[in-house]
Motif scaffolding. Structure first.
Motif, PDB file in Angstrom:
ATOM      1  N   ARG A 462       0.836  -1.189   0.000  1.00 60.62           N
ATOM      2  CA  ARG A 462       0.000   0.000   0.000  1.00 60.62           C
ATOM      3  C   ARG A 462       0.880   1.252   0.000  1.00 60.62           C
ATOM      4  NH1 ARG A 462      -2.778  -3.085  -1.740  1.00 60.62           N
ATOM      5  NH2 ARG A 462      -4.775  -3.944  -0.987  1.00 60.62           N
ATOM      6  N   ASP A 465       3.222   2.306   3.016  1.00 60.26           N
ATOM      7  CA  ASP A 465       4.226   1.381   3.556  1.00 60.26           C
ATOM      8  C   ASP A 465       5.518   2.108   3.959  1.00 60.26           C
ATOM      9  OD1 ASP A 465       2.419  -0.621   3.075  1.00 60.26           O
ATOM     10  OD2 ASP A 465       3.448  -1.421   1.299  1.00 60.26           O
ATOM     11  N   GLN A 468       6.344   6.228   7.743  1.00 59.17           N
ATOM     12  CA  GLN A 468       6.232   5.760   9.119  1.00 59.17           C
ATOM     13  C   GLN A 468       6.785   6.812  10.071  1.00 59.17           C
ATOM     14  OE1 GLN A 468       4.687   2.764   9.981  1.00 59.17           O
ATOM     15  NE2 GLN A 468       4.178   2.782   7.791  1.00 59.17           N
ATOM     16  N   GLN A 475      -0.849   8.831  11.493  1.00 57.47           N
ATOM     17  CA  GLN A 475      -0.567   7.537  10.880  1.00 57.47           C
ATOM     18  C   GLN A 475      -1.869   6.793  10.576  1.00 57.47           C
ATOM     19  OE1 GLN A 475       2.962   6.618  10.482  1.00 57.47           O
ATOM     20  NE2 GLN A 475       1.902   5.389   8.946  1.00 57.47           N
ATOM     21  N   PHE A 476      -2.788   6.815  11.517  1.00 60.59           N
ATOM     22  CA  PHE A 476      -4.074   6.143  11.307  1.00 60.59           C
ATOM     23  C   PHE A 476      -4.856   6.827  10.180  1.00 60.59           C
ATOM     24  CE2 PHE A 476      -8.627   5.635  12.147  1.00 60.59           C
ATOM     25  CZ  PHE A 476      -8.735   4.254  12.203  1.00 60.59           C
ATOM     26  N   TYR A 479      -3.530   5.689   6.847  1.00 62.04           N
ATOM     27  CA  TYR A 479      -4.002   4.330   6.556  1.00 62.04           C
ATOM     28  C   TYR A 479      -5.472   4.336   6.146  1.00 62.04           C
ATOM     29  CZ  TYR A 479       0.194   2.313   8.770  1.00 62.04           C
ATOM     30  OH  TYR A 479       1.481   1.947   9.070  1.00 62.04           O
ATOM     31  N   LEU A 480      -6.265   5.109   6.864  1.00 60.91           N
ATOM     32  CA  LEU A 480      -7.696   5.140   6.593  1.00 60.91           C
ATOM     33  C   LEU A 480      -7.976   5.636   5.174  1.00 60.91           C
ATOM     34  CD1 LEU A 480     -10.484   4.690   7.932  1.00 60.91           C
ATOM     35  CD2 LEU A 480     -10.470   7.127   8.534  1.00 60.91           C
ATOM     36  N   PHE A 484      -4.755   0.248   4.627  1.00 61.37           N
ATOM     37  CA  PHE A 484      -3.925  -0.171   5.748  1.00 61.37           C
ATOM     38  C   PHE A 484      -2.772  -1.051   5.283  1.00 61.37           C
ATOM     39  CE2 PHE A 484      -7.677   1.277   7.843  1.00 61.37           C
ATOM     40  CZ  PHE A 484      -7.245   1.758   9.067  1.00 61.37           C
ATOM     41  N   SER A 485      -1.554  -0.701   5.753  1.00 58.81           N
ATOM     42  CA  SER A 485      -0.354  -1.447   5.389  1.00 58.81           C
ATOM     43  C   SER A 485      -0.210  -2.698   6.248  1.00 58.81           C
ATOM     44  CB  SER A 485       0.891  -0.560   5.571  1.00 58.81           C
ATOM     45  OG  SER A 485       0.859   0.555   4.721  1.00 58.81           O
ATOM     46  N   GLN A 486       0.415  -3.712   5.666  1.00 52.64           N
ATOM     47  CA  GLN A 486       0.742  -4.925   6.404  1.00 52.64           C
ATOM     48  C   GLN A 486       2.126  -4.751   7.028  1.00 52.64           C
ATOM     49  OE1 GLN A 486       0.380  -8.294   3.762  1.00 52.64           O
ATOM     50  NE2 GLN A 486      -1.532  -7.524   2.857  1.00 52.64           N
ATOM     51  N   GLN A 487       2.279  -5.136   8.282  1.00 52.65           N
ATOM     52  CA  GLN A 487       3.548  -4.902   8.975  1.00 52.65           C
ATOM     53  C   GLN A 487       4.748  -5.541   8.252  1.00 52.65           C
ATOM     54  OE1 GLN A 487       3.834  -2.823  11.677  1.00 52.65           O
ATOM     55  NE2 GLN A 487       6.023  -3.017  11.197  1.00 52.65           N
ATOM     56  N   THR A 545      -9.497   0.624  -0.802  1.00 52.63           N
ATOM     57  CA  THR A 545     -10.500   1.150   0.129  1.00 52.63           C
ATOM     58  C   THR A 545     -11.814   1.358  -0.635  1.00 52.63           C
ATOM     59  OG1 THR A 545     -10.131   3.515  -0.258  1.00 52.63           O
ATOM     60  CG2 THR A 545      -8.657   2.426   1.284  1.00 52.63           C
TER      61      THR A 545
END
Length: 576
Positions: A462, A465, A468, A475-476, A479-480, A484-487, A545
C-alpha cells in the motif's frame, strides 16, 4: 502521494545549541517533543525560472537628476512689457541675487560635507528637493533698455557659471562656490557608489530593485487554492509535531531550517545523525509526499540513518499545488532548487546541518536521493537536472518509495541519467491502485530501461508502507485514506531500501535483486513479505479502500489546476 498537506516558509538555517532552538531526540528521549528553530533568509535567482515578482519599491532619485536640480532660470525675474528696472535697481537686484545664491550654495556645501563624514553610506537615500530662495518680482513700470544686457548677463552667469567670459566680481564668487559645491557633491556620489559596489550582490539587487516579470493576471482558482493549501499546510506542520526516533535507535535528530536555492524560501529541515556523524558514509535527502511533512517520516528516516551510516535530511516543502510560481513539491522550479542544493560547495546544506547540530558539520561527498509518492518525482527530476550543474558526479543513486509522476517528468529525467551519467533509479512499488496512479512510475522505468532491474512491487503493498512516523493520529488517518499497510511490508520497505543504498555507496550487489517478474520472499521480524520484480505482472488495478473512486476524482480535479512551472498556464482562465 499522501493524504495530508504541508508548507515550507520559514527562514535561514538557524539553531542554538542548548537554547531550546533545535530539536534533539535520541532513543532515551524519543517520547519528548522539541522546538523548531527558524529565521529569515534570501536566495538567488533560479536559472530555468523567470524572476520572482519583486515588491514595488520607491524609485530613488539620484543627484544630477532633473527632479533634484535647482531650476535657476525658472526662479529669475521675467522682464515685463510694462516695467523694467533702472540700472541702479538692476545692480541692486543682482546684489540681492548674489547674497541669496551664496547662502543657498553654502547650505548645499554644508549639507554635502555632513554626508561625506557620515559613517554609514551603505544605503542611498532618496534625494529631497531643497527650497529654492524666492527672487523678488519686478514691479517697476519704467522701460530701461540699458539694463537688459546686464540682467541677461547676470542670468547667464548664475545659470551657466562655466560659460561666463567676464563676470562681475560677485558673480565670480558665486561661480567659484558653485563649482566647489559640485565637486564636493561628485565626491560624495563617488563614495556612495563605491560603498554600494562593495555590498553583496544580493543586497545591491534588493536596494536598486529587480524588474519583475509579469506573468499576467493570476487565475482566481490559484489565488483561492493557494490560501486554502497554505492554511492547511501550516496547520499540518503544527499538528505533525517534532521528529522523534524510535525506541532503541542510536540516531539523534535535530531540526533547523534550510534555504532553498533560487527561491525566496527557507523550509523546515529535520537532520538525523548516526552514532558517529564524523564517520558517516554519505548523505540521504529524504523527500516526503504530497500533503505530508518531514516529521511524519521520522521512523523511516532514523532507520535509514542507522542502517546505512548516513546523515539524513528530511525537508518539509510546500504542497500548495496552486502556487503561481510553481514552487511546491510537484513543481519543476523546486526540482531545480533541490538539484542546486548539491552543486558547488553545498553552502545551504552545510549551513543547515551545522545549525541543527550546534557545531560546524562537514557533510560526506556521496549522496542518495530518496522520495516517497510525489516526492519521488521531485528527487528524480532533480537528479536529471544535476547533469547540468555537475552534482551528478557525487550522486550514488535514487530510491523511490511508491513514487508517482503527475507531469510526465520521469522519462525526461531518466533520459538524462543515461550513458556516462547513468545512475540507478530503483522503486519499491505498491500494487497498482489510485494512490500510485496505477503504477505509472513502474511502467515508465520499464519503458526507459527495458531488461534491467528497476525495482520491485510488494504483494499487498500500500502507498503508506514507506511513510512511518511517531504521530499515531496522523498515521491512522493516512491508513484510513490510502489503505492499511501490512507490517511485513512496512519492514520490507526499510530493509530493501537500506540494502540498495548501501550497494549504491559501495558499488556492491548485496541487496534484494532478481530477474524480471521473479517472486522473492523477504524475511522480516514481523513475518515474510513477498516482492515481485518489475515490470508488473498485471495491468489490472486493485481497490484498497471503498473510497478509491472518490479519491481518483478528487486527485484528477486537483492536478488539473496544479502549477508545474510558472506562469500558471495550466490553470483555468478565471482572472482577477
Amino acid at each position: 502521494m499522501t493524504a495530508v498537506g504541508a508548507t515550507g516558509g520559514i527562514a535561514t538555517a538557524h539553531a542554538e545549541s542548548g537554547g531550546g532552538n533545535s530539536t534533539r531526540h535520541s532513543a532515551n528521549d524519543s517520547g519528548k517533543s522539541s522546538t523548531t528553530s527558524s529565521s529569515t533568509a534570501s536566495s538567488s535567482t533560479r536559472r530555468d525560472k523567470p524572476a520572482h515578482r519583486a515588491p514595488r519599491t520607491e524609485k530613488l532619485r539620484r543627484a544630477g537628476d532633473p527632479s533634484v536640480r535647482s531650476h535657476s532660470l525658472r526662479s529669475l525675474p521675467k522682464p515685463s512689457l510694462r516695467s523694467l528696472p533702472t540700472p541702479e535697481e538692476a545692480r541692486g537686484l543682482v546684489g540681492s541675487i548674489t547674497d541669496q545664491a551664496r547662502a543657498a550654495v553654502t547650505d548645499i556645501v554644508n549639507r554635502s560635507s555632513e554626508v561625506r563624514t557620515a559613517q554609514n553610506l551603505s544605503r542611498l537615500k532618496p534625494a529631497r528637493k531643497r527650497d529654492v530662495p524666492e527672487v523678488p518680482r519686478l514691479v517697476d513700470s519704467t522701460v530701461v533698455e540699458k539694463s537688459v544686457p546686464e540682467v541677461a548677463e547676470a542670468t547667464g552667469v548664475i545659470a551657466h557659471p562655466d560659460e561666463a567670459k567676464a563676470p562681475p566680481a560677485q558673480l565670480n564668487t558665486i561661480a567659484s562656490i558653485t563649482t566647489q559645491g559640485r565637486a564636493l557633491h561628485t565626491g560624495v556620489a563617488e563614495q556612495v557608489s563605491k560603498t554600494r559596489a562593495a555590498r553583496p550582490i544580493a543586497q545591491l539587487a534588493a536596494a536598486i530593485g529587480t524588474p519583475a516579470i509579469d506573468h499576467g493576471p493570476v487565475p482566481l482558482v490559484n489565488l483561492v487554492g493557494s490560501v486554502v493549501f497554505n492554511v492547511v499546510g501550516a496547520a499540518l506542520q503544527v499538528f505533525s509535531g517534532s521528529p522523534v526516533v524510535p525506541a532503541g535507535s542510536n540516531v539523534t535528530v535535530h531540526t533547523s531550517t534550510l534555504t532553498m536555492p533560487g527561491s525566496n524560501r527557507a523550509v523546515r529541515a529535520d537532520w538525523y545523525f548516526p552514532e558517529d556523524p564524523d564517520a558517516a558514509t554519505g548523505v540521504i535527502y529524504l523527500q516526503h509526499g504530497f500533503m505530508a511533512t518531514g516529521p511524519m517520516y521520522s521512523y523511516t528516516a532514523a532507520y535509514l540513518a542507522e542502517h546505512t551510516n548516513s546523515i539524513v535530511v528530511a525537508p518539509t516543502l510546500s504542497s500548495n499545488l496552486f502556487d503561481p510560481d510553481g514552487e511546491w513539491i510537484g513543481g519543476e522550479p523546486m526540482q531545480q532548487s533541490v538539484a542546486d542544493l548539491f552543486s558547488g560547495d553545498r553552502a545551504e546544506l552545510t549551513a543547515s546541518a551545522s545549525a541543527a547540530a550546534g557545531e560546524p558539520v562537514t557533510l560526506p561527498t556521496k549522496f542518495v536521493l530518496v522520495g516517497h509518492s510525489l516526492g519521488g518525482m521531485l528527487v528524480t527530476g532533480a537528479a536529471g537536472r544535476m547533469v547540468d550543474n555537475g552534482a551528478v558526479e557525487d550522486l550514488a543513486g535514487v530510491v523511490l518509495l511508491d513514487a508517482v509522476d503527475t507531469d510526465g517528468d520521469m522519462p525526461d529525467a531518466l533520459a538524462e541519467l543515461s550513458g556516462p551519467n547513468y545512475r540507478p533509479v530503483l522503486v519499491i512499488s505498491s500494487e497498482r491502485y489510485v494512490w500510485n496512479l496505477d503504477g505509472t512510475v513502474g511502467d515508465e522505468l520499464a519503458a526507459a530501461r527495458p531488461g534491467q532491474f528497476n525495482g520491485v512491487m510488494l504483494v499487498g503493498g500500500r502507498h503508506i508502507d514507506g511513510l512511518q512516523g511517531p504521530n499515531p493520529i496522523l498515521q491512522f488517518a493516512e491508513y484510513l485514506i490510502a489503505g492499511f499497510s501490512q507490517q511485513p511490508n512496512i519492514d520490507a520497505v526499510k530493509t530493501i531500501s537500506a540494502g540498495w543504498i548501501n550497494d549504491m555507496y559501495d558499488g556492491t550487489h548485496n541487496g534484494v535483486y532478481g530477474a524480471p517478474q521473479q517472486r522473492i520472499d523477504i524475511p522480516t521480524a514481523s513475518g515474510t513479505a513477498t516482492a515481485v520484480v518489475l515490470p508488473f505482472t498485471s495491468t489490472e488495478s486493485v481497490q484498497a479502500t471503498p473510497w478509491d473512486g472518490v479519491a481518483k476524482v478528487i486527485l484528477d480535479v486537483l492536478f488539473k489546476y496544479a502549477v508545474y512551472e510558472p506562469p500558471a498556464g495550466q490553470s483555468v482562465a478565471l482572472a482577477v
